[in-house]
Design an enzyme around this catalytic site. Structure first.
Site, PDB file in Angstrom:
ATOM      1  N   GLY A 144      39.034  29.604  41.839  1.00 37.34           N
ATOM      2  CA  GLY A 144      39.744  30.683  42.533  1.00 37.34           C
ATOM      3  C   GLY A 144      39.104  32.038  42.245  1.00 37.34           C
ATOM      4  O   GLY A 144      39.010  32.887  43.137  1.00 37.34           O
ATOM      5  N   ASP A 145      38.653  32.238  41.021  1.00 34.56           N
ATOM      6  CA  ASP A 145      38.018  33.516  40.662  1.00 34.56           C
ATOM      7  C   ASP A 145      36.658  33.656  41.360  1.00 34.56           C
ATOM      8  O   ASP A 145      36.302  34.740  41.827  1.00 34.56           O
ATOM      9  CB  ASP A 145      37.828  33.604  39.143  1.00 34.56           C
TER      10      ASP A 145
END
Ligand code: ADP
Length: 302
Positions: free
Chosen positions: A251-252
């Site tokens: 996600g990052d």
């Protein structure tokens, strides 16, 4: 080059790849063990640096060996770590247990929320174009968001896995972009009206102000991501098929990819494509930090 301030957690990750998740009174076998820098803010900053954006990181680590290693490795990757305070105590450590496609996390909070609202000021946002906020003390995030708007910067928020535990109303009022998984977005936009304590924590729900004009970007694991822009409607990208070994930090990496395009004035469809490519690349390897340099990305997208 675009300058971005990223604020939030800077952690130390210990990743254990095991054959299965043991139940009570059971033992499982560890196949691989890795130690690496982690924390959502640090991961995004590291990804942005690889993608030719100039990131400055704001957060805190302990005065221990992991804290030193984390700062050093981020600086080596091109992240400005002058704003990462070294405070007395332990660097926050996450123990990630990877079993098949699942990741379970045990967290030692440590000192990753040492930054008070009073510790941040106009000088922190003076030389940046954008401020990206991840999970952190609500008061600190609110102050940074307000300062960013005053300084004319755009603002994004990714509240992370614990989205439902804190109410980011004072941040949501200022955001241009919100990132999260479907579960996190649902928790963030939950209007159940539960009471909160002084730090904005709730039990089981939040009462968050919904910004009318914010772009909401929802990631969906192997299913890619969608982006809902009140001005232009819904956009989506199906993601990429890869052999995923550990989705920690995916996600990052997605956020770093998406922002690198969006901040450059790119279209939403392209931002989703690059975000998904970065998320997929991160999923192919163990650990939250991955090489997202433009050559790796270009050859992946081919
Ligand atoms: P988080 O890592 O924050 O839990 P997601 O699981 O939704 O968030 O993953 C973020 C992004 O990473 C996805 O939108 C996708 O681009 C990529 N990704 C995650 N898991 C996979 C996977 N198994 N295969 C390919 N891409 C993935």
């Amino acid at each position: 080059m675009t300058d971005v301030l990223v604020a939030g957690h800077v952690n130390w990750d210990v990743t254990l790849v095991a054959d299965r998740l043991p139940g009570a009174d059971e033992e499982a076998v560890i196949r691989e063990r890795h130690r690496n820098g982690g924390g959502s803010a640090a991961n995004v900053a590291s990804g942005l640096a690889a993608l030719s954006v100039e990131p400055t990181l704001l957060g805190s680590v302990g005065d221990d060996e992991p804290g030193r290693l984390v700062r050093e490795s981020l600086a080596e990757r091109g992240v400005d770590v002058d704003g990462v305070q070294i405070v007395s105590g332990e660097t926050s450590t996450k123990y990630l247990l990877v079993t098949g496609e699942d990741v379970s996390v045990l967290g030692l909070d440590g000192v990753n929320e040492a930054l008070d609202p009073e510790d941040v000021g106009a000088e922190d946002v003076a030389d940046v174009d954008h401020v990206h906020l991840t999970g952190q003390r609500v008061g600190t995030a609110e102050r940074l968001a307000a300062l960013a708007v005053e300084a004319g910067c755009s603002v994004s928020l990714d509240p992370g896995r614990r989205a439902g535990e804190r109410a980011f109303d004072g941040v949501m009022n200022h955001v241009d972009l919100v990132f999260g998984t479907d579960r996190e977005i649902a928790a963030l936009f939950d209007e159940s009206g539960t009471d909160r304590d002084d730090e904005g924590r709730t039990e089981g729900g939040t009462e968050t102000v919904t910004p009318d004009d914010a772009i909401v970007v929802e990631t969906n694991g192997a299913g890619g991501a969608t982006c809902c822009d009140p001005a232009s409607g819904e956009h989506s990208h199906p993601g990429f098929e890869v052999e995923a070994v550990d989705t920690t930090g995916a996600g990052d990496a997605f956020v770093a990819g998406f922002l690198s395009v969006w901040l450059d004035g790119g279209e939403h469809g392209r931002a989703l494509e690059v975000g998904n490519a970065c998320g997929a690349i991160a999923s192919r390897q163990v650990g939250a930090r991955c090489d997202l340099d433009p050559d790796v990305l270009a050859s992946f997208l081919e």
